[in-house]
Write an enzyme that holds these catalytic residues in place. Sequence first.
Site, PDB file in Angstrom:
ATOM      1  N   ASP A 162       0.817  -1.216   0.000  1.00  0.00           N
ATOM      2  CA  ASP A 162       0.000   0.000   0.000  1.00  0.00           C
ATOM      3  C   ASP A 162       0.855   1.272   0.000  1.00  0.00           C
ATOM      4  O   ASP A 162       0.415   2.330   0.422  1.00  0.00           O
ATOM      5  CB  ASP A 162      -0.969   0.003   1.191  1.00  0.00           C
ATOM      6  CG  ASP A 162      -0.250  -0.073   2.522  1.00  0.00           C
ATOM      7  OD1 ASP A 162       0.988  -0.256   2.509  1.00  0.00           O
ATOM      8  OD2 ASP A 162      -0.913   0.039   3.558  1.00  0.00           O
ATOM      9  N   HIS A 168      22.767   4.286 -20.445  1.00  0.00           N
ATOM     10  CA  HIS A 168      21.750   4.435 -19.410  1.00  0.00           C
ATOM     11  C   HIS A 168      22.123   3.624 -18.166  1.00  0.00           C
ATOM     12  O   HIS A 168      21.271   2.957 -17.563  1.00  0.00           O
ATOM     13  CB  HIS A 168      20.366   4.032 -19.936  1.00  0.00           C
ATOM     14  CG  HIS A 168      19.812   5.038 -20.895  1.00  0.00           C
ATOM     15  ND1 HIS A 168      18.752   4.793 -21.725  1.00  0.00           N
ATOM     16  CD2 HIS A 168      20.192   6.320 -21.166  1.00  0.00           C
ATOM     17  CE1 HIS A 168      18.499   5.868 -22.459  1.00  0.00           C
ATOM     18  NE2 HIS A 168      19.364   6.804 -22.134  1.00  0.00           N
ATOM     19  N   ASP A 217      25.013  12.240 -15.267  1.00  0.00           N
ATOM     20  CA  ASP A 217      23.907  12.830 -16.033  1.00  0.00           C
ATOM     21  C   ASP A 217      22.749  12.940 -15.048  1.00  0.00           C
ATOM     22  O   ASP A 217      22.136  11.936 -14.686  1.00  0.00           O
ATOM     23  CB  ASP A 217      23.572  11.902 -17.209  1.00  0.00           C
ATOM     24  CG  ASP A 217      22.492  12.460 -18.115  1.00  0.00           C
ATOM     25  OD1 ASP A 217      21.782  13.415 -17.724  1.00  0.00           O
ATOM     26  OD2 ASP A 217      22.347  11.925 -19.239  1.00  0.00           O
ATOM     27  N   ASP A 226      18.520  19.039 -17.543  1.00  0.00           N
ATOM     28  CA  ASP A 226      19.188  17.811 -17.981  1.00  0.00           C
ATOM     29  C   ASP A 226      20.652  18.164 -18.245  1.00  0.00           C
ATOM     30  O   ASP A 226      20.963  18.827 -19.235  1.00  0.00           O
ATOM     31  CB  ASP A 226      18.487  17.305 -19.257  1.00  0.00           C
ATOM     32  CG  ASP A 226      18.998  15.963 -19.720  1.00  0.00           C
ATOM     33  OD1 ASP A 226      19.864  15.386 -19.050  1.00  0.00           O
ATOM     34  OD2 ASP A 226      18.524  15.490 -20.783  1.00  0.00           O
ATOM     35  N   HIS A 282      24.546   8.015 -30.230  1.00  0.00           N
ATOM     36  CA  HIS A 282      23.229   8.591 -29.914  1.00  0.00           C
ATOM     37  C   HIS A 282      23.073   9.954 -30.556  1.00  0.00           C
ATOM     38  O   HIS A 282      24.017  10.491 -31.148  1.00  0.00           O
ATOM     39  CB  HIS A 282      23.006   8.651 -28.393  1.00  0.00           C
ATOM     40  CG  HIS A 282      24.005   9.468 -27.629  1.00  0.00           C
ATOM     41  ND1 HIS A 282      24.008  10.847 -27.629  1.00  0.00           N
ATOM     42  CD2 HIS A 282      25.043   9.102 -26.818  1.00  0.00           C
ATOM     43  CE1 HIS A 282      24.981  11.285 -26.835  1.00  0.00           C
ATOM     44  NE2 HIS A 282      25.631  10.247 -26.349  1.00  0.00           N
ATOM     45  N   HIS A 296      17.578  16.731 -27.623  1.00  0.00           N
ATOM     46  CA  HIS A 296      16.125  16.536 -27.658  1.00  0.00           C
ATOM     47  C   HIS A 296      15.479  17.783 -27.076  1.00  0.00           C
ATOM     48  O   HIS A 296      16.129  18.546 -26.340  1.00  0.00           O
ATOM     49  CB  HIS A 296      15.732  15.288 -26.838  1.00  0.00           C
ATOM     50  CG  HIS A 296      16.376  15.232 -25.472  1.00  0.00           C
ATOM     51  ND1 HIS A 296      15.858  15.895 -24.378  1.00  0.00           N
ATOM     52  CD2 HIS A 296      17.509  14.631 -25.019  1.00  0.00           C
ATOM     53  CE1 HIS A 296      16.629  15.682 -23.322  1.00  0.00           C
ATOM     54  NE2 HIS A 296      17.651  14.925 -23.679  1.00  0.00           N
ATOM     55  N   HIS A 301      12.429  14.521 -21.996  1.00  0.00           N
ATOM     56  CA  HIS A 301      12.378  14.343 -23.447  1.00  0.00           C
ATOM     57  C   HIS A 301      11.040  14.936 -23.860  1.00  0.00           C
ATOM     58  O   HIS A 301      10.018  14.244 -23.900  1.00  0.00           O
ATOM     59  CB  HIS A 301      12.483  12.862 -23.835  1.00  0.00           C
ATOM     60  CG  HIS A 301      13.834  12.282 -23.529  1.00  0.00           C
ATOM     61  ND1 HIS A 301      14.130  10.964 -23.670  1.00  0.00           N
ATOM     62  CD2 HIS A 301      14.986  12.867 -23.102  1.00  0.00           C
ATOM     63  CE1 HIS A 301      15.395  10.748 -23.329  1.00  0.00           C
ATOM     64  NE2 HIS A 301      15.933  11.894 -22.981  1.00  0.00           N
ATOM     65  N   GLU A 316      24.228  17.431 -26.329  1.00  0.00           N
ATOM     66  CA  GLU A 316      24.893  16.442 -25.472  1.00  0.00           C
ATOM     67  C   GLU A 316      25.725  15.424 -26.239  1.00  0.00           C
ATOM     68  O   GLU A 316      25.469  14.224 -26.175  1.00  0.00           O
ATOM     69  CB  GLU A 316      23.853  15.715 -24.620  1.00  0.00           C
ATOM     70  CG  GLU A 316      22.637  15.200 -25.377  1.00  0.00           C
ATOM     71  CD  GLU A 316      21.660  14.475 -24.453  1.00  0.00           C
ATOM     72  OE1 GLU A 316      22.109  13.560 -23.755  1.00  0.00           O
ATOM     73  OE2 GLU A 316      20.472  14.822 -24.433  1.00  0.00           O
ATOM     74  N   TYR A 351      32.407   7.251 -26.298  1.00  0.00           N
ATOM     75  CA  TYR A 351      32.340   6.129 -25.346  1.00  0.00           C
ATOM     76  C   TYR A 351      33.231   4.996 -25.845  1.00  0.00           C
ATOM     77  O   TYR A 351      32.934   4.392 -26.888  1.00  0.00           O
ATOM     78  CB  TYR A 351      30.893   5.647 -25.217  1.00  0.00           C
ATOM     79  CG  TYR A 351      29.933   6.803 -24.973  1.00  0.00           C
ATOM     80  CD1 TYR A 351      29.693   7.286 -23.691  1.00  0.00           C
ATOM     81  CD2 TYR A 351      29.316   7.448 -26.059  1.00  0.00           C
ATOM     82  CE1 TYR A 351      28.848   8.366 -23.493  1.00  0.00           C
ATOM     83  CE2 TYR A 351      28.478   8.531 -25.868  1.00  0.00           C
ATOM     84  CZ  TYR A 351      28.240   8.990 -24.585  1.00  0.00           C
ATOM     85  OH  TYR A 351      27.417  10.064 -24.386  1.00  0.00           O
ATOM     86  N   ARG A 391      30.626  12.567 -21.747  1.00  0.00           N
ATOM     87  CA  ARG A 391      29.493  13.286 -22.350  1.00  0.00           C
ATOM     88  C   ARG A 391      29.419  14.649 -21.673  1.00  0.00           C
ATOM     89  O   ARG A 391      29.688  14.758 -20.467  1.00  0.00           O
ATOM     90  CB  ARG A 391      28.168  12.526 -22.161  1.00  0.00           C
ATOM     91  CG  ARG A 391      26.983  13.268 -22.768  1.00  0.00           C
ATOM     92  CD  ARG A 391      25.731  12.391 -22.977  1.00  0.00           C
ATOM     93  NE  ARG A 391      25.116  11.894 -21.770  1.00  0.00           N
ATOM     94  CZ  ARG A 391      25.179  10.646 -21.333  1.00  0.00           C
ATOM     95  NH1 ARG A 391      25.841   9.738 -22.030  1.00  0.00           N
ATOM     96  NH2 ARG A 391      24.566  10.275 -20.218  1.00  0.00           N
ATOM     97  N   GLU A 418      26.650  17.815 -21.500  1.00  0.00           N
ATOM     98  CA  GLU A 418      25.268  18.131 -21.884  1.00  0.00           C
ATOM     99  C   GLU A 418      24.798  19.419 -21.228  1.00  0.00           C
ATOM    100  O   GLU A 418      24.916  19.591 -20.009  1.00  0.00           O
ATOM    101  CB  GLU A 418      24.338  16.988 -21.450  1.00  0.00           C
ATOM    102  CG  GLU A 418      22.858  17.281 -21.680  1.00  0.00           C
ATOM    103  CD  GLU A 418      21.962  16.085 -21.396  1.00  0.00           C
ATOM    104  OE1 GLU A 418      22.331  15.230 -20.582  1.00  0.00           O
ATOM    105  OE2 GLU A 418      20.878  16.031 -22.005  1.00  0.00           O
TER     106      GLU A 418
HETATM  107  N1  GLY Z   1      19.204  12.270 -19.163  1.00  0.00           N
HETATM  108  C1  GLY Z   1      18.569  11.793 -20.305  1.00  0.00           C
HETATM  109  C2  GLY Z   1      19.134  12.337 -21.512  1.00  0.00           C
HETATM  110  O1  GLY Z   1      20.183  12.943 -21.488  1.00  0.00           O
HETATM  111  O2  GLY Z   1      18.537  12.281 -22.549  1.00  0.00           O
HETATM  112 MN    MN Z   2      19.410  14.706 -22.497  1.00  0.00          MN
HETATM  113 MN    MN Z   3      20.993  13.795 -19.751  1.00  0.00          MN
END
Ligand code: GLY
Ligand code: MN
Ligand code: MN
Length: 456
Positions: free
Chosen positions: A51, A255, A272, A283, A364, A368, A375, A398, A402, A422, A424
């Site tokens: 619960d 991820h 991140d 982000d 990638h 976004h 996103h 970003e 890698y 990375r 971003e």
């Molecule tokens: N943290 C998710 C992205 O960078 O898209």
């Molecule tokens: Mn992002």
């Molecule tokens: Mn991110």
Amino acid sequence: MYDAALKLVGSQPEPISVEEYARRVNRLTAQLRPGDLLVIPSSPSAVHSNDVHYPYRTQSDMLYLVGWDEPEAVLTVHHSDDGWIRTLFVQPKDTLKEIWEGRRPGVEGALKGWSVDAAHSCDDMEEKMNELLSSSKRVLMRTGIRSDLDSLVMQSLERRDRARQHFGTGPTSMEDPSARIAELRLRKSPAEIEQMRFASDVSSIAHVAAMRNTKPGRMEYQLQATIEGFFAYAGTSGWAYPSIVGCGDNATVLHYHQNNDVCEDGEVILIDAGAEYRGYAADITRSWPINGRFSEAQKEIYQLVLDAQLAAIDKCRPGLPYNAPHDEARRVLAEGLIDLGVIEQTLDEALDLETGDLRKWYMHNTGHWIGLDVHDVGTYKPNGEPRLLEEGMVLTVEPGLYFGAWRPDVDCPERYANLGIRIEDDVLVTANNPDVLTAACPKTVEEIENITGKPF
Ligand code: GLY
Ligand code: MN
Ligand code: MN
């Protein structure tokens, strides 16, 4: 530490005004016709275990159109002789429930503090919704969020009763309004940008706190706690998405979420993490050396990613296609990797999406939309063509590289083995230069080396 960090964060902005919520709904109803019934459901709450529920987070369209963040709410907008009427169904006042679960604004509170014309208890929702449905011709509602609403609307569409036969009443068609609302959400107002700027400031300083708290032997989850603790301390609602905190080869898993490894001397950590404030996301990704000094090899890759990011940010300008930053980042990264001897192809060959070697190390997209969802909504290619950037749009930039030596699909260059970088930021498109909302988060090699491991 948190008090020192808090001094660097700007003050909390004014909330979105009731006038602005009214403008948003007006922009939507300007596209509708009498006979349309707009229905915006809130998400159901989710069970964590037995619960115990997860902290409640409603649908972003509900936040966008009325700012109501409590569970079980439904917003409807229908046309009457007085124009478009916004009705909010909310949990009613209930002393016993409020003793256990917390105070509720209730129907009276909704009418006083929110931008609506009418409010009812959600206990009356079915009856009132049936009235609204029977006098509508078209329902605009996203299905799949609330099964009880889905059933009501479907029954109404399928009903073949005497009222319909006599008066032609009741809906005959249905539309998902998400795309219309997404078009509005894509262009941020000044008040929305202020919320995002605050989320960005808090997130930036949280990263600085984590940099300062970094040293060999730290656990990834301890740096996660530094960041997320500061999100709470600064008055945000917490993370906008689960934090990614990976050192060494964990940084090469895009991820990564376990966040339970020890940070070793000589490794680089990639974090991140971004806060959510009044529903708006930040982000940010930064990568820094655990011992406070990049090695020469780490610096080569770090500087290349930073050069790519800065070049891509410069492409966040009105009139350029949304993918211009991505194309620019790819070009800079490919040129750099050719210069470093990692890629043995021509630039054109390296950039080829099928056979180019850039994809081995950069797999990638470069960004976004970001807003009420990290996103965020908004089609990238309306009518099949890349959307052109406009003032008020906010997107992330970003790029990363890698080098997962654990991967069986590539021959990882030894010099860069198990390095993941990375960088971003969140960028507002303006008539002038791109406005980096997350600019308070340091990112040059010199800045990072001056901060990492040093107390406030
Ligand atoms: N943290 C998710 C992205 O960078 O898209
Ligand atoms: Mn992002
Ligand atoms: Mn991110």
